[in-house]
Each structure stands twice: as structure tokens, then as C-alpha cells.
Design an enzyme around this catalytic site. Structure first.
Site, PDB file in Angstrom:
ATOM      1  N   ASP A  27      64.340  50.768  79.901  1.00 39.87           N
ATOM      2  CA  ASP A  27      63.338  49.750  79.610  1.00 39.87           C
ATOM      3  C   ASP A  27      64.481  48.640  79.441  1.00 39.87           C
ATOM      4  O   ASP A  27      65.072  48.763  78.482  1.00 39.87           O
ATOM      5  CB  ASP A  27      62.525  49.750  78.193  1.00 39.87           C
ATOM      6  CG  ASP A  27      61.837  48.687  78.056  1.00 39.87           C
ATOM      7  OD1 ASP A  27      61.958  47.678  78.364  1.00 39.87           O
ATOM      8  OD2 ASP A  27      60.626  49.056  77.251  1.00 39.87           O
ATOM      9  N   ARG A  73      43.386  44.826  94.792  1.00 43.42           N
ATOM     10  CA  ARG A  73      44.188  45.837  93.736  1.00 43.42           C
ATOM     11  C   ARG A  73      45.312  46.409  94.366  1.00 43.42           C
ATOM     12  O   ARG A  73      46.236  46.763  93.914  1.00 43.42           O
ATOM     13  CB  ARG A  73      42.945  47.117  93.430  1.00 43.42           C
ATOM     14  CG  ARG A  73      43.929  47.959  92.634  1.00 43.42           C
ATOM     15  CD  ARG A  73      42.779  48.920  91.843  1.00 43.42           C
ATOM     16  NE  ARG A  73      41.343  49.172  92.285  1.00 43.42           N
ATOM     17  CZ  ARG A  73      41.180  49.901  93.304  1.00 43.42           C
ATOM     18  NH1 ARG A  73      42.115  50.611  94.079  1.00 43.42           N
ATOM     19  NH2 ARG A  73      39.864  50.169  93.696  1.00 43.42           N
ATOM     20  N   LYS A  84      58.054  38.931  78.167  1.00 40.30           N
ATOM     21  CA  LYS A  84      59.299  38.567  77.331  1.00 40.30           C
ATOM     22  C   LYS A  84      60.220  37.690  78.332  1.00 40.30           C
ATOM     23  O   LYS A  84      59.915  36.388  78.648  1.00 40.30           O
ATOM     24  CB  LYS A  84      60.025  39.533  76.863  1.00 40.30           C
ATOM     25  CG  LYS A  84      59.082  40.682  76.315  1.00 40.30           C
ATOM     26  CD  LYS A  84      58.211  40.366  75.143  1.00 40.30           C
ATOM     27  CE  LYS A  84      56.985  41.343  74.908  1.00 40.30           C
ATOM     28  NZ  LYS A  84      57.555  42.526  74.776  1.00 40.30           N
ATOM     29  N   TYR A 102      60.506  50.560  71.282  1.00 43.01           N
ATOM     30  CA  TYR A 102      59.485  49.516  71.069  1.00 43.01           C
ATOM     31  C   TYR A 102      58.089  50.513  70.511  1.00 43.01           C
ATOM     32  O   TYR A 102      57.909  51.498  71.142  1.00 43.01           O
ATOM     33  CB  TYR A 102      59.271  49.074  72.495  1.00 43.01           C
ATOM     34  CG  TYR A 102      58.024  48.026  72.487  1.00 43.01           C
ATOM     35  CD1 TYR A 102      57.924  46.839  71.801  1.00 43.01           C
ATOM     36  CD2 TYR A 102      56.792  48.637  73.124  1.00 43.01           C
ATOM     37  CE1 TYR A 102      56.903  46.042  71.735  1.00 43.01           C
ATOM     38  CE2 TYR A 102      55.821  47.622  72.999  1.00 43.01           C
ATOM     39  CZ  TYR A 102      55.609  46.531  72.429  1.00 43.01           C
ATOM     40  OH  TYR A 102      54.616  45.580  72.389  1.00 43.01           O
TER      41      TYR A 102
HETATM   42  C1  LIG Z   1      56.931  43.947  74.713  1.00 43.79           C
HETATM   43  C2  LIG Z   1      57.624  45.254  75.054  1.00 43.79           C
HETATM   44  C3  LIG Z   1      56.932  46.204  75.675  1.00 43.79           C
HETATM   45  C4  LIG Z   1      55.333  46.119  76.373  1.00 43.79           C
HETATM   46  O1  LIG Z   1      55.283  45.273  77.028  1.00 43.79           O
HETATM   47  P1  LIG Z   1      53.770  44.268  76.980  1.00 43.79           P
HETATM   48  O2  LIG Z   1      53.983  43.198  77.968  1.00 43.79           O
HETATM   49  O3  LIG Z   1      53.761  43.825  75.592  1.00 43.79           O
HETATM   50  O4  LIG Z   1      52.631  45.250  77.346  1.00 43.79           O
HETATM   51  C5  LIG Z   1      57.804  47.242  76.139  1.00 43.79           C
HETATM   52  N1  LIG Z   1      59.078  47.364  75.973  1.00 43.79           N
HETATM   53  C6  LIG Z   1      59.728  46.632  75.219  1.00 43.79           C
HETATM   54  C7  LIG Z   1      61.042  46.706  74.717  1.00 43.79           C
HETATM   55  C8  LIG Z   1      58.918  45.524  74.777  1.00 43.79           C
HETATM   56  O5  LIG Z   1      59.688  44.471  74.023  1.00 43.79           O
END
Ligand SMILES: *Cc1c(COP(=O)(O)O)cnc(C)c1O
Length: 378
Positions: A171, A49, A196, A101
């Protein structure tokens, strides 16, 4: 290594041939615990962890790509968001961009508000007026799903004028560090859903944080270990493998997306198109300054309204109707009904006729033909 360009760092930063075997690819160290020769004497790893060699390689790689002091990997993008929010205390305020998001909006409103965090949303950052000094400024740029941009440098400079200075978190999931490096523009923290573009193949869920300085990284690493939302070694391996081709993938995503934005702008069925570097985008200048290209996301408003939009997304054959984004394959969705359903009825609600495309790296001819036939048959 500092002099290497992005493409070289993506392939090599943080990675060494395995010292015990010479394996060129980082091994998947599928071990939850590590031997101690005497109590407290070990090779840098104790318990899975806290850290793991495959994860350490990914974390070092992420730090190099964003130009930060330290990277931290998480089980998902939301686990990374959760880690940042654990820095705050009851009574602290978050100032967030108002196009977010859906999952970030949901964790703000439905998980953390009850612990006494105040969340303010603003259409403009820096805001026109400010009632209280936030502890955290939350930026998405380009935003999801409207592809609005925020000026990271201007917001960070404004944050410097506040006392105490808030943490500026960006982000960077939509842009990736290949297109935009927020820490270089004055932000303190970068967040990714590695699910992504960084993973890039729709085969892993993961998240990451990269901090500009060691102090903040230390606090976040403490929370990462204490809360425990860490990715497994196989997931870290998959993200590392995805990152190696990030630059070539992003170039193709962006060239395909720009051509699709141009195509949509000329269709009578389309009321408006959102793409950062399109000449019709009100912030195309900022896009040119802040981003290497417009990226792979495009959204557009179907002039026929919600029913026509729904029929359209069910008529494509190359674009798959699915949530998520950033993989090599093209995806299509309606944010109001899918990714952003949690914003329904709120000030962040999205037009139900808005369609979002995650443009993949297939042949552009096939993508355009698919959209053309979907307009005809829907
Ligand atoms: C998908 C996404 C998230 C969250 O990520 P997960 O891997 O699905 O938990 C946060 N911010 C943006 C802009 C996203 O597209």
C-alpha cells in the site's frame, strides 16, 4: 517515454491529445456504452464498467508512474483492497504488517475472515518465525499512523524463498510513486488510495492497483470488471489532473513536514515524534535508502495524555480537524478516535494521545505559528 523522468511521466504518460478534437486535456467521456459497427467491432470500448477512455488514460498513467505492466482504477482505495482479496480462496493466509490503515484492518477482520481467510499480523517482516506460507503479504510503508518502515526489497527477496511464492502487495498511499516505487524493489503489486496524495485536493475518492506483470493484472482486471467497483469518468479526470502536480506538491509537503517534525521534537509537551527521515527515527537509514524524502505525514504523542491531545486538535486554526490526508490543506486528527477507531481493543490499537498531521503545502511560518498557538491555548 521510458527515458522520461518522473515529473515528465506524471504530466504526459498515457495521455494523447484527443484524436477527434485535439483537446489537450483528456476529455471526460461521460458515456456508459460505445457503438459497435458490427457485432464485436468497435474502437476498443464496449461498456463503461469494463473500460472507459478517461479511465484508460488514468490507468496507463498510473502504470508508468509505478513502472508496472498495467494499472487499474477503482471507486475507492477500499475497492482496490477488496479486488486484491478476491484473488484468495478459503483457507489462504494473509501475512500483514501490524500497523495498518484502519479500513484495511476492518475489511480483513469483518468482511473476509468469515469467508475463511486467515489473517496474521507481524511486527517484523520478514517475520521471526512462520507457521504457514501466506498467499499474500501485505505491507504498508510508511505505516499509518506510526510511520514505521518496512524494507520492501528485503521482504520481496524473502518471499522468493517461499514455495509457493506469495504475492507481495505494498500500500503505497503514504509515499506515492514519487517517493518510493515498490515494484522496482521486487514487490508484485502496488495499491493506492488515490483519494490522498495522487488526487491531492481532497475533492475525489478513488483507488488504484498497479501490477508488475501481465498475468496478475489480467486476473485483477477480471475481478475489477466482474465485481464492478469502478470510478466514474469525472473521478478519473480529477485524479489525472491531481497527478500532474504530484512531484511539486510532494516536495513541499515533505519540506514542511520535516520542519514541523523538528519543531515538535523540541517541544516539552511532546513525548515522541514519528517522521521517517528524522534523525530520531530508528529506521532513518532505511528511509534514506528506500524513499526520496520523508513525505508529508507526521505523528506525535502528546505528553499530556488523551485529554490534552483532544484539546490540542480542537485548538488549531490552519490545521483542520478532519479524517483523510494528502490534500494541499493541512489536517489534524486523533487516529484512536477517528481513522483507527476500528482497531480499538485489538492488537493494532493506537495510543489515544497520538496526534496525526497531514502537513499541507501552506506557508511553513503559518503552520508552525498555528501549532505554537495551539500548544499555548490548549
Ligand atoms: C485512505 C486509505 C486507504 C483507503 O482508501 P479510500 O480511498 O478511503 O477507500 C487505504 N490505505 C491507506 C494507507 C489509506 O490512507
Amino acid at each position: 517515454m521510458d527515458k522520461w523522468k518522473f515529473e515528465t511521466l506524471a504530466i504526459h504518460a498515457g495521455l494523447e491529445p484527443d484524436p477527434s478534437t485535439g483537446a489537450v486535456m483528456t476529455p471526460i467521456y461521460q458515456s456508459s456504452t460505445f457503438r459497435q459497427t458490427t457485432i464485436g467491432e468497435h474502437l476498443g470500448y464496449e461498456y463503461g464498467r469494463t473500460n472507459n477512455p478517461t479511465r484508460s488514460a488514468l490507468e496507463a498513467n498510473l502504470a508508468a508512474l509505478e513502472g508496472g505492466a498495467r494499472g487499474l482504477a477503482f471507486a475507492s482505495g477500499m475497492a482496490a483492497v477488496d479486488c486484491v482479496l478476491h484473488l484468495l480462496e478459503p483457507g489462504d493466509a494473509i501475512l500483514a504488517v501490524s500497523d495498518l490503515y484502519g479500513g484495511t484492518f476492518r475489511i480483513f477482520e469483518q468482511i473476509f475472515e468469515k469467508y475463511g481467510l486467515k489473517i496474521l499480523y507481524s511486527q517484523e517482516l520478514p517475520p521471526v518465525n512462520l507457521d504457514l506460507v501466506p498467499r499474500l503479504i501485505w505491507i504498508e510503508t510508511p505505516t499509518n499512523p506510526l510511520l514505521r518502515l518496512f524494507d520492501i526489497q528485503a521482504i520481496s527477496t524473502w518471499a522468493d524463498t517461499l514455495d509457493p511464492r506469495p504475492i507481495v502487495c505494498v500500500d503505497n498511499t503514504f509515499a506515492t510513486p514519487y517517493l518510493q516505487q515498490p515494484l522496482m524493489l521486487g514487490a508484485d503489486l502496488v495499491l493506492h488510495s488515490t483519494t490522498k496524495y495522487l488526487g491531492g485536493h481532497s475533492d475525489v475518492v478513488g483507488g488504484a492497483l498497479v501490477s508488475r506483470d501481465d498475468g496478475l493484472a489480467e486476473e485483477l482486471a477480471f475481478i475489477q470488471n466482474a465485481v464492478g467497483a469502478i470510478p466514474g469518468p469525472l473521478d478519473c479526470f480529477l485524479v489525472l489532473r491531481g497527478i500532474k502536480t504530484l512531484a511539486v506538491r510532494m516536495d513541499r509537503h515533505a519540506s514542511n513536514a520535516a520542519l514541523i517534525a523538528g519543531f515538535l521534537e523540541n517541544r516539552g509537551e511532546v513525548a515522541s515524534v514519528h517522521y521517517p527521515t528524522s534523525t530520531a527515527h530508528p529506521q532513518a537509514d532505511l528511509a534514506a535508502r528506500q524513499m526520496r524524502s520523508g513525505g508529508g505525514m507526521v505523528s506525535f504523542l502528546h505528553a499530556g495524555g488523551p485529554a490534552a491531545a483532544r484539546s490540542f486538535v480542537e485548538s488549531t486554526r490552519v490545521f483542520t480537524l478532519a479524517e483523510s490526508l494528502g490534500g494541499v490543506e493541512s489536517l489534524i486528527e486523533i487516529p484512536a478516535a477517528m481513522t483507527h477507531a476500528s482497531t480499538l481493543g485489538s492488537e493494532l490499537a493506537v495510543d489515544p494521545a497520538l496526534i496525526r498531521l497531514s502537513v499541507g503545502i501552506e506557508a511553513i511560518e503559518d503552520l508552525l505559528e498555528d501549532l505554537r498557538q495551539a500548544f499555548q491555548s490548549s
